[in-house]
Design an enzyme around this catalytic site. Sequence first.
Site, PDB file in Angstrom:
ATOM      1  N   HIS A 113      -1.188  15.888 -29.513  1.00 35.59           N
ATOM      2  CA  HIS A 113      -1.398  14.463 -29.279  1.00 35.59           C
ATOM      3  C   HIS A 113      -2.079  13.802 -30.473  1.00 35.59           C
ATOM      4  CE1 HIS A 113      -3.249  10.846 -27.331  1.00 35.59           C
ATOM      5  NE2 HIS A 113      -1.973  10.713 -27.044  1.00 35.59           N
TER       6      HIS A 113
ATOM      7  N   ARG B  40      -3.938  22.802 -13.526  1.00 33.71           N
ATOM      8  CA  ARG B  40      -2.965  21.869 -14.075  1.00 33.71           C
ATOM      9  C   ARG B  40      -3.137  21.699 -15.588  1.00 33.71           C
ATOM     10  NH1 ARG B  40      -0.764  16.642 -10.715  1.00 33.71           N
ATOM     11  NH2 ARG B  40       0.737  15.992 -12.249  1.00 33.71           N
TER      12      ARG B  40
ATOM     13  N   GLU C 169       9.072  20.167 -23.876  1.00 33.53           N
ATOM     14  CA  GLU C 169       8.305  20.422 -22.647  1.00 33.53           C
ATOM     15  C   GLU C 169       8.879  21.646 -21.917  1.00 33.53           C
ATOM     16  OE1 GLU C 169       5.554  18.880 -22.067  1.00 33.53           O
ATOM     17  OE2 GLU C 169       5.713  16.930 -23.072  1.00 33.53           O
TER      18      GLU C 169
ATOM     19  N   LYS D  25       2.480  11.881 -10.480  1.00 39.95           N
ATOM     20  CA  LYS D  25       1.737  10.894 -11.275  1.00 39.95           C
ATOM     21  C   LYS D  25       2.636   9.706 -11.568  1.00 39.95           C
ATOM     22  CE  LYS D  25      -1.429  13.798 -13.947  1.00 39.95           C
ATOM     23  NZ  LYS D  25      -1.757  14.209 -15.338  1.00 39.95           N
TER      24      LYS D  25
ATOM     25  N   GLU E 175      -5.564  17.911 -10.424  1.00 40.06           N
ATOM     26  CA  GLU E 175      -5.975  18.264 -11.771  1.00 40.06           C
ATOM     27  C   GLU E 175      -7.433  18.724 -11.863  1.00 40.06           C
ATOM     28  OE1 GLU E 175      -4.519  16.750 -16.095  1.00 40.06           O
ATOM     29  OE2 GLU E 175      -4.685  15.302 -14.494  1.00 40.06           O
TER      30      GLU E 175
ATOM     31  N   HIS F 147      -0.740  20.183 -26.344  1.00 38.37           N
ATOM     32  CA  HIS F 147      -0.964  18.741 -26.303  1.00 38.37           C
ATOM     33  C   HIS F 147      -2.278  18.302 -26.954  1.00 38.37           C
ATOM     34  CE1 HIS F 147       2.493  18.776 -23.696  1.00 38.37           C
ATOM     35  NE2 HIS F 147       2.437  17.474 -23.493  1.00 38.37           N
TER      36      HIS F 147
ATOM     37  N   ARG G  99       0.820  -1.228   0.000  1.00 39.07           N
ATOM     38  CA  ARG G  99       0.000   0.000   0.000  1.00 39.07           C
ATOM     39  C   ARG G  99       0.844   1.265   0.000  1.00 39.07           C
ATOM     40  NH1 ARG G  99      -2.579  -2.986   3.911  1.00 39.07           N
ATOM     41  NH2 ARG G  99      -4.404  -4.093   3.136  1.00 39.07           N
TER      42      ARG G  99
ATOM     43  N   ASN H 259      -0.991  21.207 -20.346  1.00 34.22           N
ATOM     44  CA  ASN H 259      -1.329  20.516 -21.597  1.00 34.22           C
ATOM     45  C   ASN H 259      -1.189  21.428 -22.811  1.00 34.22           C
ATOM     46  OD1 ASN H 259      -1.885  18.026 -20.470  1.00 34.22           O
ATOM     47  ND2 ASN H 259      -3.999  18.586 -20.008  1.00 34.22           N
TER      48      ASN H 259
ATOM     49  N   LYS I 259       6.507  23.569 -13.376  1.00 31.69           N
ATOM     50  CA  LYS I 259       5.590  22.452 -13.177  1.00 31.69           C
ATOM     51  C   LYS I 259       5.231  22.301 -11.702  1.00 31.69           C
ATOM     52  CE  LYS I 259       4.159  17.853 -14.195  1.00 31.69           C
ATOM     53  NZ  LYS I 259       4.355  16.545 -14.791  1.00 31.69           N
TER      54      LYS I 259
ATOM     55  N   HIS J 213       6.687  12.260 -29.065  1.00 25.89           N
ATOM     56  CA  HIS J 213       5.873  13.202 -28.286  1.00 25.89           C
ATOM     57  C   HIS J 213       6.397  14.642 -28.397  1.00 25.89           C
ATOM     58  CE1 HIS J 213       3.121  14.350 -25.089  1.00 25.89           C
ATOM     59  NE2 HIS J 213       4.120  14.917 -24.433  1.00 25.89           N
TER      60      HIS J 213
HETATM   61  N1  NAD Z   1       4.399  10.971 -14.524  1.00 29.38           N
HETATM   62  C1  NAD Z   1       4.248  12.060 -15.241  1.00 29.38           C
HETATM   63  O1  NAD Z   1       3.748  13.090 -14.778  1.00 29.38           O
HETATM   64  C2  NAD Z   1       4.705  12.055 -16.663  1.00 29.38           C
HETATM   65  C3  NAD Z   1       4.853  13.260 -17.350  1.00 29.38           C
HETATM   66  C4  NAD Z   1       5.316  13.223 -18.654  1.00 29.38           C
HETATM   67  C5  NAD Z   1       5.627  12.018 -19.242  1.00 29.38           C
HETATM   68  N2  NAD Z   1       5.464  10.864 -18.543  1.00 29.38           N
HETATM   69  C6  NAD Z   1       5.773   9.583 -19.165  1.00 29.38           C
HETATM   70  O2  NAD Z   1       7.151   9.563 -19.473  1.00 29.38           O
HETATM   71  C7  NAD Z   1       7.343   8.683 -20.576  1.00 29.38           C
HETATM   72  C8  NAD Z   1       8.271   9.332 -21.569  1.00 29.38           C
HETATM   73  O3  NAD Z   1       9.510   9.554 -20.943  1.00 29.38           O
HETATM   74  P1  NAD Z   1      10.871   9.577 -21.774  1.00 29.38           P
HETATM   75  O4  NAD Z   1      10.713  10.545 -22.874  1.00 29.38           O
HETATM   76  O5  NAD Z   1      11.973   9.733 -20.811  1.00 29.38           O
HETATM   77  O6  NAD Z   1      10.833   8.142 -22.484  1.00 29.38           O
HETATM   78  P2  NAD Z   1      11.670   6.813 -22.237  1.00 29.38           P
HETATM   79  O7  NAD Z   1      11.707   6.416 -20.814  1.00 29.38           O
HETATM   80  O8  NAD Z   1      11.130   5.844 -23.208  1.00 29.38           O
HETATM   81  O9  NAD Z   1      13.130   7.239 -22.670  1.00 29.38           O
HETATM   82  C9  NAD Z   1      13.359   7.615 -24.007  1.00 29.38           C
HETATM   83  C10 NAD Z   1      14.537   6.839 -24.548  1.00 29.38           C
HETATM   84  O10 NAD Z   1      15.714   7.313 -23.918  1.00 29.38           O
HETATM   85  C11 NAD Z   1      16.519   6.234 -23.509  1.00 29.38           C
HETATM   86  N3  NAD Z   1      17.351   6.713 -22.395  1.00 29.38           N
HETATM   87  C12 NAD Z   1      16.982   6.899 -21.117  1.00 29.38           C
HETATM   88  N4  NAD Z   1      17.998   7.458 -20.431  1.00 29.38           N
HETATM   89  C13 NAD Z   1      19.025   7.600 -21.307  1.00 29.38           C
HETATM   90  C14 NAD Z   1      20.343   8.114 -21.200  1.00 29.38           C
HETATM   91  N5  NAD Z   1      20.786   8.636 -20.048  1.00 29.38           N
HETATM   92  N6  NAD Z   1      21.115   8.118 -22.305  1.00 29.38           N
HETATM   93  C15 NAD Z   1      20.643   7.621 -23.478  1.00 29.38           C
HETATM   94  N7  NAD Z   1      19.414   7.139 -23.641  1.00 29.38           N
HETATM   95  C16 NAD Z   1      18.601   7.135 -22.558  1.00 29.38           C
HETATM   96  C17 NAD Z   1      15.534   5.169 -23.160  1.00 29.38           C
HETATM   97  O11 NAD Z   1      16.136   3.913 -23.181  1.00 29.38           O
HETATM   98  C18 NAD Z   1      14.490   5.345 -24.246  1.00 29.38           C
HETATM   99  O12 NAD Z   1      14.863   4.650 -25.416  1.00 29.38           O
HETATM  100  C19 NAD Z   1       5.975   8.377 -21.140  1.00 29.38           C
HETATM  101  O13 NAD Z   1       5.609   7.062 -20.795  1.00 29.38           O
HETATM  102  C20 NAD Z   1       5.070   9.367 -20.456  1.00 29.38           C
HETATM  103  O14 NAD Z   1       3.761   8.871 -20.253  1.00 29.38           O
HETATM  104  C21 NAD Z   1       5.026  10.872 -17.275  1.00 29.38           C
HETATM  105 ZN    ZN Z   2       3.977  16.185 -22.840  1.00 25.12          ZN
END
Ligand code: NAD
Ligand code: ZN
Length: 296
Positions: free
Chosen positions: A192, A181, A131, A90, A177, A188, A68, A185, A167, A202
């Site tokens: 999107h 918040r 972003e 999130k 949200e 987006h 939990r 977006n 943020k 993205h």
């Molecule tokens: N929780 C939230 O509020 C929130 C906000 C925005 C996005 N997200 C989520 O985040 C995700 C996208 O994140 P992302 O863009 O980091 O994608 P990702 O985690 O897929 O990373 C992108 C690529 O970078 C590579 N990578 C990671 N670290 C690296 C490094 N140091 N050097 C080289 N390559 C590296 C990964 O292997 C991957 O291929 C989505 O799933 C999205 O839904 C969450």
């Molecule tokens: Zn985004």
Amino acid sequence: VAAGLQRAGIRSTIQTVPDGEACKDLAVAEAAYRWLAATGVGRRDLVIGVGGGTVTDLAGFVAATWLRGVEFVSVPTTLLGAVDAAVGGKTGLNLDGKNLIGAFHHPSLVVIDVDVLDALPPEIRREGLAESVKCGLIADEELLALLERDREDADLADVVRAAVAVKADVVGRDFREAGEREILNYGHTIGHGIEVAAGIRHGPAVAIGMVAAGRAAATVLGFDGEERQREAIAGLGLPVTAPAVEREAVLRLVALDKKRDAAGLRMVLLAAVAQPQVVAVDSATVDAALHAVGIR
Ligand SMILES: NC(=O)c1ccc[n+]([C@@H]2O[C@H](COP(=O)([O-])OP(=O)(O)OC[C@H]3O[C@@H](n4cnc5c(N)ncnc54)[C@H](O)[C@@H]3O)[C@@H](O)[C@H]2O)c1
Ligand SMILES: [Zn+2]
């Protein structure tokens, strides 16, 4: 990270997960729970997620739900992970749609090593720059000016500090949200639609979405920063026009957008830089916005 923990006398074990979206999966979460069970991870232990936003979303969700909820530490290794996923609490997994499973669970600590981010391939860095420039446009003209001046060479320590502040400030005032918040977006709604319809990343999709929103804002709110925004985005190596994509497909996806309510489609628009508003837009405005990024 594991070596650092060991030097500090902290016992840890490692679970490796698949790369990218593939890790935000129930089966991967289950494997993680079984690993936590086998390791005997208890309430006073914590989970550290090291990786991009996908890995920290998974790790945060596992931490939120194990016993939990145990403490969670986030170590984002992408710029997007640092400026976006690490802030706001999130966490989540994908089911048929993205992020359908999730929980709010704030990390106790976020550790961002800017040297790691500096070494990112340009394409992955741009995901986070999109972003970041969004944060500048909606709330921080100084951040926008920094990105306009130094472009892709902008000091990432400064970018991360400013974007995280934007943020954190927005979600701090609107944790679950209910309203404000939504301004995060920006770009987006249409972005999107283009991301899914054209199958692009993205960051570029959000960049195009912001350009489109700029036209809508010029039409509806008299926003006079359209050209400035376009140049700032292009300066970061991000696209300002859409790839070949079917207009109807984008419109269908935009209509599915969760911000659509009885009053019609709502978009985040700028009255001026750092003055975002959520505005109901009609279909002529959406058409003009799509037109501005080359979708006819
Ligand atoms: N929780 C939230 O509020 C929130 C906000 C925005 C996005 N997200 C989520 O985040 C995700 C996208 O994140 P992302 O863009 O980091 O994608 P990702 O985690 O897929 O990373 C992108 C690529 O970078 C590579 N990578 C990671 N670290 C690296 C490094 N140091 N050097 C080289 N390559 C590296 C990964 O292997 C991957 O291929 C989505 O799933 C999205 O839904 C969450
Ligand atoms: Zn985004």
